[in-house]
Write a protein that holds these residues in place. Structure first.
Motif, PDB file in Angstrom:
ATOM      1  N   ALA A 288       0.822  -1.219   0.000  1.00  8.88           N
ATOM      2  CA  ALA A 288       0.000   0.000   0.000  1.00  8.88           C
ATOM      3  C   ALA A 288       0.855   1.268   0.000  1.00  8.88           C
ATOM      4  N   TRP A 289       2.205   1.097  -0.031  1.00 11.42           N
ATOM      5  CA  TRP A 289       3.059   2.287  -0.119  1.00 11.42           C
ATOM      6  C   TRP A 289       3.018   2.820  -1.556  1.00 11.42           C
ATOM      7  N   LEU A 290       2.539   4.044  -1.734  1.00 13.24           N
ATOM      8  CA  LEU A 290       2.305   4.620  -3.060  1.00 13.24           C
ATOM      9  C   LEU A 290       3.424   5.601  -3.398  1.00 13.24           C
ATOM     10  N   SER A 291       3.780   5.587  -4.687  1.00 12.42           N
ATOM     11  CA  SER A 291       4.735   6.571  -5.218  1.00 12.42           C
ATOM     12  C   SER A 291       4.128   7.188  -6.474  1.00 12.42           C
ATOM     13  N   TYR A 292       4.427   8.463  -6.679  1.00 15.25           N
ATOM     14  CA  TYR A 292       3.827   9.247  -7.774  1.00 15.25           C
ATOM     15  C   TYR A 292       4.922   9.613  -8.763  1.00 15.25           C
ATOM     16  N   HIS A 293       4.600   9.454 -10.076  1.00 14.19           N
ATOM     17  CA  HIS A 293       5.570   9.694 -11.138  1.00 14.19           C
ATOM     18  C   HIS A 293       4.866  10.409 -12.310  1.00 14.19           C
ATOM     19  N   VAL A 294       5.622  11.309 -12.984  1.00  8.43           N
ATOM     20  CA  VAL A 294       5.090  11.965 -14.189  1.00  8.43           C
ATOM     21  C   VAL A 294       5.276  11.022 -15.357  1.00  8.43           C
TER      22      VAL A 294
ATOM     23  N   ARG B  19       2.013   4.334  -8.453  1.00 12.93           N
ATOM     24  CA  ARG B  19       2.499   2.950  -8.386  1.00 12.93           C
ATOM     25  C   ARG B  19       2.665   2.544  -6.919  1.00 12.93           C
ATOM     26  N   ASP B  20       2.197   1.264  -6.566  1.00 13.42           N
ATOM     27  CA  ASP B  20       2.360   0.777  -5.181  1.00 13.42           C
ATOM     28  C   ASP B  20       3.712   0.083  -5.041  1.00 13.42           C
ATOM     29  N   GLY B  21       4.012  -0.375  -3.831  1.00 13.48           N
ATOM     30  CA  GLY B  21       5.312  -0.988  -3.547  1.00 13.48           C
ATOM     31  C   GLY B  21       5.303  -2.493  -3.574  1.00 13.48           C
TER      32      GLY B  21
ATOM     33  N   SER C  45      -0.268  -0.273 -10.740  1.00 12.07           N
ATOM     34  CA  SER C  45      -0.285   1.193 -10.898  1.00 12.07           C
ATOM     35  C   SER C  45      -1.615   1.647 -11.470  1.00 12.07           C
ATOM     36  N   ALA C  46      -1.825   2.974 -11.370  1.00 10.21           N
ATOM     37  CA  ALA C  46      -2.984   3.651 -11.965  1.00 10.21           C
ATOM     38  C   ALA C  46      -2.503   5.024 -12.467  1.00 10.21           C
ATOM     39  N   THR C  47      -3.275   5.639 -13.340  1.00 10.25           N
ATOM     40  CA  THR C  47      -2.887   6.940 -13.922  1.00 10.25           C
ATOM     41  C   THR C  47      -3.958   7.977 -13.635  1.00 10.25           C
ATOM     42  N   ALA C  48      -3.510   9.192 -13.567  1.00  8.86           N
ATOM     43  CA  ALA C  48      -4.424  10.340 -13.383  1.00  8.86           C
ATOM     44  C   ALA C  48      -4.038  11.435 -14.388  1.00  8.86           C
ATOM     45  N   THR C  49      -5.017  11.975 -15.067  1.00  5.29           N
ATOM     46  CA  THR C  49      -4.798  13.033 -16.075  1.00  5.29           C
ATOM     47  C   THR C  49      -5.154  14.390 -15.471  1.00  5.29           C
ATOM     48  N   LEU C  50      -4.184  15.313 -15.495  1.00  5.00           N
ATOM     49  CA  LEU C  50      -4.400  16.665 -14.968  1.00  5.00           C
ATOM     50  C   LEU C  50      -4.445  17.654 -16.133  1.00  5.00           C
TER      51      LEU C  50
END
Length: 809
Positions: A598-604, A643-645, A651-656
């Motif tokens: 459940a450890w999440l990391s965020y990437h572009v 992305r989780d650990g 992983s999942a994606t989000a559009t901004l």
């Protein structure tokens, strides 16, 4: 059987009980039932009603199983009436010999409960034996010079009966020259003496034939006869004379053969041959030997007091003239302690319950010593430390009873040694061992090998797999040690328990009935029971705690930014004067897993303008990386991957959608001028399909053209027939397109070269980067290169498309 016994019929049967005072101190086992019956009763004759005398009713007989415990089966008990019956011949003379009192003692055994009763049957003598001489006739030589009044000891008759039924008197047939005198020995036996009444004259009568009759006083009396032949010899004036009429001597039974017993001596006043005396036994014996010259009596064989206690021997002394003198030698055999006690077990209980109370009767022990006096008195004891004891029941009878608690699990059997020692000097002893087996009782509950069990099971386990095994042991035997396992309690709902787990009743293996979900159920506890098959059954409980471990089976879920009601992404407004580090927005995501999963990391993942924005690796905060430039577009699109650990990661994606404007009125015209951009992934798939279709068509045309050219150069006109309509149809080779529906079979890099013109370049991915590295690359021309990632494509397949920019710049 003699006529006297036949006329007497049945003898009196008289049960005699011990005095009343003795019954106050003794149990039923020590009471003695006495009967008196005549000998030679036919088989099946009733001795007495044993069941009635023991105060047992006829209805109790089938369950009590009254029977006789005896070494020789002289009697039996009727199972219907309880009467004591004669089962074999009763010959008092064979059983007791010359004993004045003859009694058969034995034990009557009754079961359920087990008990013993002493019974004594006195056998009365019946006049069934006739006095009998050893010879039908015998000769006696008497010199004519024998003086009247001279006495001659005659042959005695034998009568096996006792009392009045034994031999009582001798009679001689009428003769003017002889008469008969009945004499009696110290032991009460009778013997005859012939008396010469008047001188004999050989010339007138050389032989005298007389009949000697031996009679008893039975009812009716019986008698036996023998012929006495008297030969009158010529004158030899003086017969031999013994120094004693009766010689008495005692000798031990253990003397070796050849031992001198005594020496008889006789003298004769005659001279010459008439004075030479020769000694001989009146009857030939096999136990003693006699020296014919000196009258010395010695033993020929070993003596046994238990067989014969006394010998009476007649010794004759004969001179050379034929005159004979007789004397009696009485040899008393003295008992020696030469017989060891004999130990016999009766009604031995083979299997003893381990919960038997102290005092439980195990066996009846009979001790017998053939010696007499103190040599035949026996003491009995147990050897070693055993939970048993010996209790004296009656003379030479003992009871073996329990004397402590028994535990089969500690000692399954006992080797009991009983030693019987007599009081002789030196004492003799006999040791007899018997193995007593202890029968198991269900007195031990099952015991689990652990006080509690904890098992870890990863979620998504296959249904039916074994997740744990409990084990218990029971030291009992047989069904008492057979264990069955079951689930008796749980913190789950009773209805749902069977759908989660089950346990094998035989092996104790716990099976999962379904796949566990860590997110729904993280732990539950069961109470397992081990129950044996004893009667009553005993059981034990143990707790089993099942911990459901987490697996990375849930991808991250983006909570913000959320999609609009029409499915489009909402936009965020950024001031045009925003400085580097300005917090634009924050991507918020959650993961249903726990721990590292459940450890999440965020990437572009993609950006319209690389380097303009940065994303916090752990926080998901989107900040400006630099100030907005003049050439930067007002509308920016940013694709962020969460992305989780886990291993492998999901992983999942989000559009901004970001708009640089100082006010909402300024941002609205910019948004209205441009339609919603299409999905880059769908656009990329469309171009790939068109390209593959075009390549396939070109390849097919090339094949057809090659075939046509080949046929054209061929000399056979028949080959062109295939191209004529309706004649034949031949299909060219078909190459299937090398792509998968919906996604590409390989990872590609896309690059946008010029504004307003889209170009696709398929580049090979040379190196895989770590999950923590940014996935953006750029150049001065503004091209984007999304980096392929094998683990990314495995755990969360995504197709990356190039962002098409027309006139946005």
């Amino acid at each position: 059987m003699g006529s006297g016994a036949g006329e007497r019929g049945w003898a009196e049967r008289r049960p005699v009980l011990f005095p009343f005072l003795l019954s106050l101190f003794c149990l039923a086992l020590s009471e003695q039932i006495r009967y008196r019956i005549p000998e030679e009763m036919p088989e099946g004759s009733v001795v007495g009603n044993l069941a009635k005398d023991l105060r047992l009713s006829v209805h109790e007989l089938p369950t009590r199983k009254l029977r006789v415990s005896s070494e020789k089966p002289y009697f039996t008990v009727s199972s219907e009436s309880g009467e004591l019956l004669v089962s074999s011949r009763l010959d008092r003379e064979q059983i007791c010999g010359k004993k004045p009192a003859c009694a058969l003692e034995f034990e009557a055994v009754a079961e359920n409960p087990l008990n013993f009763y002493h019974v004594s049957v006195e056998i009365e003598d019946v006049n069934d034996h006739t006095p009998k001489f050893m010879q039908n006739s015998f000769e006696l030589q008497i010199s004519e010079s024998t003086l009247p009044g001279t006495r001659f000891i005659l042959e005695v008759a034998e009568d096996a009966d006792i009392g009045l039924n034994s031999l009582q008197t001798y009679k001689l047939s009428l003769s003017p020259s002889f008469s008969l005198i009945n004499k009696e020995k110290q032991d009460g036996s009778k013997y005859p003496e012939l008396v010469l009444e008047k001188p004999l004259d050989r010339e007138q009568q050389g032989y005298h034939r007389l009949v000697l009759t031996a009679s008893d006083r039975g009812d009716p009396p019986l008698s036996g006869t023998t012929e006495l032949r008297i030969q009158v010899t010529d004158a030899n004036d003086n017969p031999p004379v013994f120094s004693q009429d009766v010689y008495r001597v005692s000798i031990g039974e253990n003397v070796p053969p050849g031992t001198t017993v005594l020496q008889v001596s006789a003298t004769d006043q005659d001279e010459g041959v008439n004075s030479e005396i020769t000694y001989s036994f009146y009857r030939t014996g096999q136990v003693f030997g006699l020296n014919s010259k000196n009258g010395e009596i010695t033993t020929l064989n070993t003596l046994d007091f238990e067989e014969i206690k006394e010998y009476s021997i007649v010794v004759e002394g004969r001179d050379g003239g034929g005159l004979v003198a007789q004397c009696t030698v009485e040899i008393n055999i003295q008992d020696e302690n030469d017989n060891r006690p004999d130990v016999t077990f009766h009604s031995l209980v083979e299997m003893i319950l381990e919960n038997a109370v102290p005092g439980t009767l195990i066996a009846l022990i009979k001790i017998h010593d053939r010696d007499s006096g103190e040599n035949g008195e026996v003491n009995c004891r147990l050897e070693g430390e055993v939970p048993f004891q010996i209790i004296s029941s009656s003379k030479n009878s003992y009871k073996l009873v329990t004397d402590g608690t028994l535990d089969r699990e500690q000692t399954p059997e006992y080797n009991v040694t009983i030693t019987a020692t007599d009081k002789g000097k030196p004492p003799l002893s006999t040791s007899t061992s018997v193995t007593l087996h202890i029968t198991d009782v269900n007195d031990n509950a099952p015991v689990f090998h652990q006080t509690s069990y904890v098992v870890h099971v990863a979620e998504n386990n296959p249904p039916g797999a074994s997740i744990a095994q409990v084990s218990a042991s029971d030291p009992d035997l047989g069904p008492n040690s057979h264990i069955s396992y079951s689930i008796v309690a749980s913190d789950l709902e009773p209805r749902a328990l069977s759908s989660y787990v089950s346990v094998s009743a035989q092996s104790g293996v716990v099976f999962a009935q379904r796949a566990f979900d860590h997110e729904q159920l993280r732990a539950f506890e069961l109470t397992l029971q081990a129950r044996d098959h004893g009667s009553p059954a005993l059981s034990a409980n143990v707790s089993l705690r099942v911990l459901v471990g987490d697996r990375n089976d849930n991808a991250p879920r983006v909570l913000y930014p959320a999609l609009g009601p029409d499915g489009s992404a909402l936009f965020d407004m950024v001031p045009r004067a925003a400085q580097p580090g300005y917090l634009v927005t924050k991507v918020v995501a959650v993961d249903a897993d726990s721990g590292h999963n459940a450890w999440l990391s965020y990437h572009v993942l993609q950006a319209s303008e690389p380097g303009l924005f940065s994303v916090g690796l752990r926080t998901g905060e989107v900040r400006t990386a630099r100030a907005l430039g003049d050439r930067d577009a007002a509308r920016q699109r940013l694709l962020v991957a969460v992305r989780d650990g886990g291993q492998p990661p999901l992983s999942a994606t989000a559009t901004l959608l970001l708009v640089f404007a100082d006010s909402l009125q300024e941002a609205l015209p910019d948004l209205s001028d441009h339609s919603e951009p299409t999905d880059p992934q769908a656009e990329l798939q469309f171009y790939l399909v068109v390209a593959l279709a075009l390549i396939s068509v070109l390849f097919l045309l090339a094949v057809i053209l090659a075939v046509a050219l080949h046929l054209r150069h061929s000399s056979s006109p028949a080959a062109w027939g295939c191209f004529q309509p309706g004649v034949c149809v031949k299909s060219g080779p078909v190459v299937p397109p090398n792509y998968s529906e919906g996604t590409l079979p390989y990872s590609y890099n896309l690059c946008v070269a010029h504004t307003g013109k889209t170009e696709f370049n398929f580049l090979k991915c040379n190196e895989q980067l770590s999950s923590g590295q940014d996935v953006l690359c750029g150049d001065s021309s503004g091209a984007l290169f999304p980096l392929c990632n094998s683990s990314e494509s495995t755990s969360h397949p995504e197709t990356l498309t190039a962002l098409t920019e027309g006139d946005t710049r």
